[in-house]
Design an enzyme around this catalytic site. Structure first.
Site, PDB file in Angstrom:
ATOM      1  N   ARG A  36       0.844  -1.198   0.000  1.00  0.00           N
ATOM      2  CA  ARG A  36       0.000   0.000   0.000  1.00  0.00           C
ATOM      3  C   ARG A  36       0.879   1.249   0.000  1.00  0.00           C
ATOM      4  O   ARG A  36       2.019   1.215   0.452  1.00  0.00           O
ATOM      5  CB  ARG A  36      -0.961   0.031   1.188  1.00  0.00           C
ATOM      6  CG  ARG A  36      -0.330   0.284   2.556  1.00  0.00           C
ATOM      7  CD  ARG A  36      -0.326   1.747   2.979  1.00  0.00           C
ATOM      8  NE  ARG A  36       0.484   1.983   4.164  1.00  0.00           N
ATOM      9  CZ  ARG A  36       1.778   2.273   4.134  1.00  0.00           C
ATOM     10  NH1 ARG A  36       2.431   2.347   2.989  1.00  0.00           N
ATOM     11  NH2 ARG A  36       2.448   2.486   5.247  1.00  0.00           N
ATOM     12  N   GLU A  42      -0.229  11.120   7.584  1.00  0.00           N
ATOM     13  CA  GLU A  42       0.852  10.309   8.165  1.00  0.00           C
ATOM     14  C   GLU A  42       0.932  10.498   9.673  1.00  0.00           C
ATOM     15  O   GLU A  42       0.849  11.622  10.178  1.00  0.00           O
ATOM     16  CB  GLU A  42       2.168  10.705   7.499  1.00  0.00           C
ATOM     17  CG  GLU A  42       3.022   9.551   7.087  1.00  0.00           C
ATOM     18  CD  GLU A  42       2.396   8.666   6.013  1.00  0.00           C
ATOM     19  OE1 GLU A  42       1.871   7.586   6.371  1.00  0.00           O
ATOM     20  OE2 GLU A  42       2.423   9.049   4.831  1.00  0.00           O
ATOM     21  N   SER A 134       4.498  -1.298   3.213  1.00  0.00           N
ATOM     22  CA  SER A 134       3.720  -2.292   3.967  1.00  0.00           C
ATOM     23  C   SER A 134       3.949  -3.736   3.560  1.00  0.00           C
ATOM     24  O   SER A 134       2.995  -4.525   3.465  1.00  0.00           O
ATOM     25  CB  SER A 134       2.223  -1.993   3.867  1.00  0.00           C
ATOM     26  OG  SER A 134       1.925  -0.895   4.638  1.00  0.00           O
ATOM     27  N   SER A 135       5.198  -4.089   3.341  1.00  0.00           N
ATOM     28  CA  SER A 135       5.463  -5.503   3.042  1.00  0.00           C
ATOM     29  C   SER A 135       5.096  -6.373   4.254  1.00  0.00           C
ATOM     30  O   SER A 135       4.662  -7.512   4.096  1.00  0.00           O
ATOM     31  CB  SER A 135       6.929  -5.704   2.654  1.00  0.00           C
ATOM     32  OG  SER A 135       7.762  -5.161   3.654  1.00  0.00           O
ATOM     33  N   ASP A 180      -2.064   0.258   7.791  1.00  0.00           N
ATOM     34  CA  ASP A 180      -1.467  -0.644   6.798  1.00  0.00           C
ATOM     35  C   ASP A 180      -2.306  -1.909   6.633  1.00  0.00           C
ATOM     36  O   ASP A 180      -2.635  -2.327   5.522  1.00  0.00           O
ATOM     37  CB  ASP A 180      -0.043  -1.033   7.215  1.00  0.00           C
ATOM     38  CG  ASP A 180       0.831   0.187   7.389  1.00  0.00           C
ATOM     39  OD1 ASP A 180       0.388   1.290   7.023  1.00  0.00           O
ATOM     40  OD2 ASP A 180       1.953   0.040   7.903  1.00  0.00           O
ATOM     41  N   TYR A 230       9.704   5.787  15.487  1.00  0.00           N
ATOM     42  CA  TYR A 230       8.253   5.624  15.398  1.00  0.00           C
ATOM     43  C   TYR A 230       7.658   5.517  16.806  1.00  0.00           C
ATOM     44  O   TYR A 230       6.700   6.213  17.156  1.00  0.00           O
ATOM     45  CB  TYR A 230       7.933   4.365  14.578  1.00  0.00           C
ATOM     46  CG  TYR A 230       6.450   4.187  14.322  1.00  0.00           C
ATOM     47  CD1 TYR A 230       5.867   4.709  13.174  1.00  0.00           C
ATOM     48  CD2 TYR A 230       5.634   3.522  15.236  1.00  0.00           C
ATOM     49  CE1 TYR A 230       4.509   4.569  12.932  1.00  0.00           C
ATOM     50  CE2 TYR A 230       4.281   3.377  15.015  1.00  0.00           C
ATOM     51  CZ  TYR A 230       3.727   3.893  13.859  1.00  0.00           C
ATOM     52  OH  TYR A 230       2.382   3.761  13.628  1.00  0.00           O
TER      53      TYR A 230
HETATM   54  C1  GLA Z   1       3.589   2.878   9.591  1.00  0.00           C
HETATM   55  C2  GLA Z   1       2.539   2.298  10.534  1.00  0.00           C
HETATM   56  C3  GLA Z   1       1.162   2.907  10.277  1.00  0.00           C
HETATM   57  C4  GLA Z   1       1.215   4.423  10.282  1.00  0.00           C
HETATM   58  C5  GLA Z   1       2.360   4.928   9.407  1.00  0.00           C
HETATM   59  C6  GLA Z   1       2.568   6.412   9.520  1.00  0.00           C
HETATM   60  O1  GLA Z   1       3.320   2.519   8.270  1.00  0.00           O
HETATM   61  O2  GLA Z   1       2.467   0.894  10.365  1.00  0.00           O
HETATM   62  O3  GLA Z   1       0.243   2.427  11.226  1.00  0.00           O
HETATM   63  O4  GLA Z   1       1.305   4.925  11.588  1.00  0.00           O
HETATM   64  O5  GLA Z   1       3.599   4.305   9.707  1.00  0.00           O
HETATM   65  O6  GLA Z   1       1.470   7.088   9.010  1.00  0.00           O
END
Ligand code: GLA
Length: 394
Positions: A36, A42, A134-135, A180, A230
């Protein structure tokens, strides 16, 4: 670039042939999960905010057959190497690498008391790793669909996404939001989804236009900071929520009146400002995409990048270079807007580009990046695709 990217049919045909070779029997099930890309919104998902992802036409595929045991054997053809592992218990293992995802998903079903049946699986992923595409959600959702198809039970796509998100929290140690897994489970072809992460209500935003293209440019920067950075952003948002005495940042419409409470906390103030402004931008961008106002959508994407760079501090020089270079290009290159996408600290940017100019733009930016940095960037055109599914084995 993308023209040589094998289509799912070709990918699945080869995977099924390889399955027979590896396991000496025919696969009975085939699951397919897309990557995705997030168009905008974000670090808003875990703040109960808005996101606007679309599934892309790069897939992880999993072929499988039941094996009459209680063991789950996974073989992955990743990066020209084949790795394999077996799961016969559902306890988390420290430092397990990619197997944490399938183990976490299977544990979720076991805890729900659903009747799991052992299977052998072969995986082939065409989703670039560590590129913010999103792998990991793709392997989670493909495992989930396979467990359901082989076991003969079924969850609805939202529940499946939540189970996969829990697997990522508990087994991979990443405190991600729902975006994701939701995007991989629920996206529709030729559309993005505007998801309200507070209620999980979503709206399809049509992207049916031959005038524009989505260009993804992977910087090939994979920062070690990605996971710690993160988690730190998440905890800063929690701090801000506590300090402000609210239940989530979604409650805030502006910073007005809050400056006093966050006065000594410049970092928190900027984090909160990003989340508030990104929620506004995401809703406005959904309207702009829906009404095909590409200029406005692009403007909001540039603004989003600025906010991530200055307020949320999740960009890096390579991503800034890509976005700024595209922004400064003359109009014949047809770039409406660009921004980093995904968790940040490396990974990819997404650019909205006029379809008739996208090829030239892609070649130009790859060359410019090569001249500026030691590594090369991988650019490809992404098309909005459908969600993960199980397909019949021919
Ligand atoms: C990663 C996380 C998501 C989201 C994004 C930032 O992809 O898995 O849940 O928080 O970062 O938008």
């Amino acid at each position: 670039m993308s023209s040589g990217e094998p289509q799912p049919n070709d990918q699945s045909r080869r995977l099924l042939e390889d399955f027979s070779e590896v396991f000496q029997c025919r696969a009975t099930h085939l699951a397919l999960a897309p990557g995705r890309v997030n168009l905008i919104g974000e670090h808003t998902d875990y703040n109960d905010g808005f996101v606007l992802p679309m599934a892309i036409d790069r897939h992880l595929m999993m072929a499988a057959a039941p094996n009459q045991t209680n063991t789950f054997n996974f073989v992955s053809k990743a990066q020209k190497e084949t790795t394999s592992a077996a799961i016969n218990d559902f306890e988390p293992r420290p430092q397990e690498g990619w197997m944490a995802y399938p183990r976490g998903v299977l544990a979720g079903y076991a805890e729900k008391g659903l009747p799991l049946t052992g299977f052998d699986a072969l995986i082939d992923s065409r989703i670039p790793l560590g590129a913010g595409l999103s792998s990991s959600a793709a392997i989670e959702v493909a495992t989930a669909l396979m467990a359901e198809a082989v076991g003969g039970f079924h969850l609805d796509p939202l529940e499946r996404a939540q189970l996969c998100q829990a697997a990522e929290h508990r087994f991979a140690g990443v405190p991600c939001g729902i975006m994701d897994q939701f995007a991989v489970s629920c996206c529709l072809p030729k559309a993005a989804l505007l998801l309200d992460c507070q209620t999980n209500a979503f709206e399809s935003i049509s992207l049916q236009s031959n005038d524009i293209a989505f260009l993804i440019i992977d910087s090939n920067v994979k920062h070690a900071l990605a996971e710690s950075g993160y988690a730190e952003r998440r905890s800063q948002c929690r701090d801000a929520v506590e300090r402000l005495g609210i239940s989530s940042l979604r409650e805030l419409d502006s910073l007005e009146g809050l400056e006093e409470k966050l006065r000594s906390e410049d970092t928190l103030r900027r984090r909160v400002r990003h989340v508030i402004s990104e929620n506004h931008r995401t809703q406005a961008a959904a309207d702009a995409f829906q009404s095909q106002d590409w200029r406005e959508a692009g403007r909001l994407m540039y603004e989003s990048h600025e906010s991530m760079r200055n307020d949320y501090e999740i960009s890096c020089p390579e991503l800034d270079f890509l976005v700024t270079s595209l922004k400064e290009l003359p109009s014949r290159f047809g770039v409406f807007g660009a921004r980093m996408t995904g968790g940040g600290f490396g990974g990819s940017i997404i650019a909205l580009v006029r379809a008739d100019a996208v090829q030239a733009t892609m070649e130009w930016i790859e060359k410019a990046y090569r001249q500026a940095f030691p590594q090369s960037a991988d650019a490809f055109i992404a098309r909005p695709s459908g969600s993960a599914r199980v397909e019949p084995v021919p």
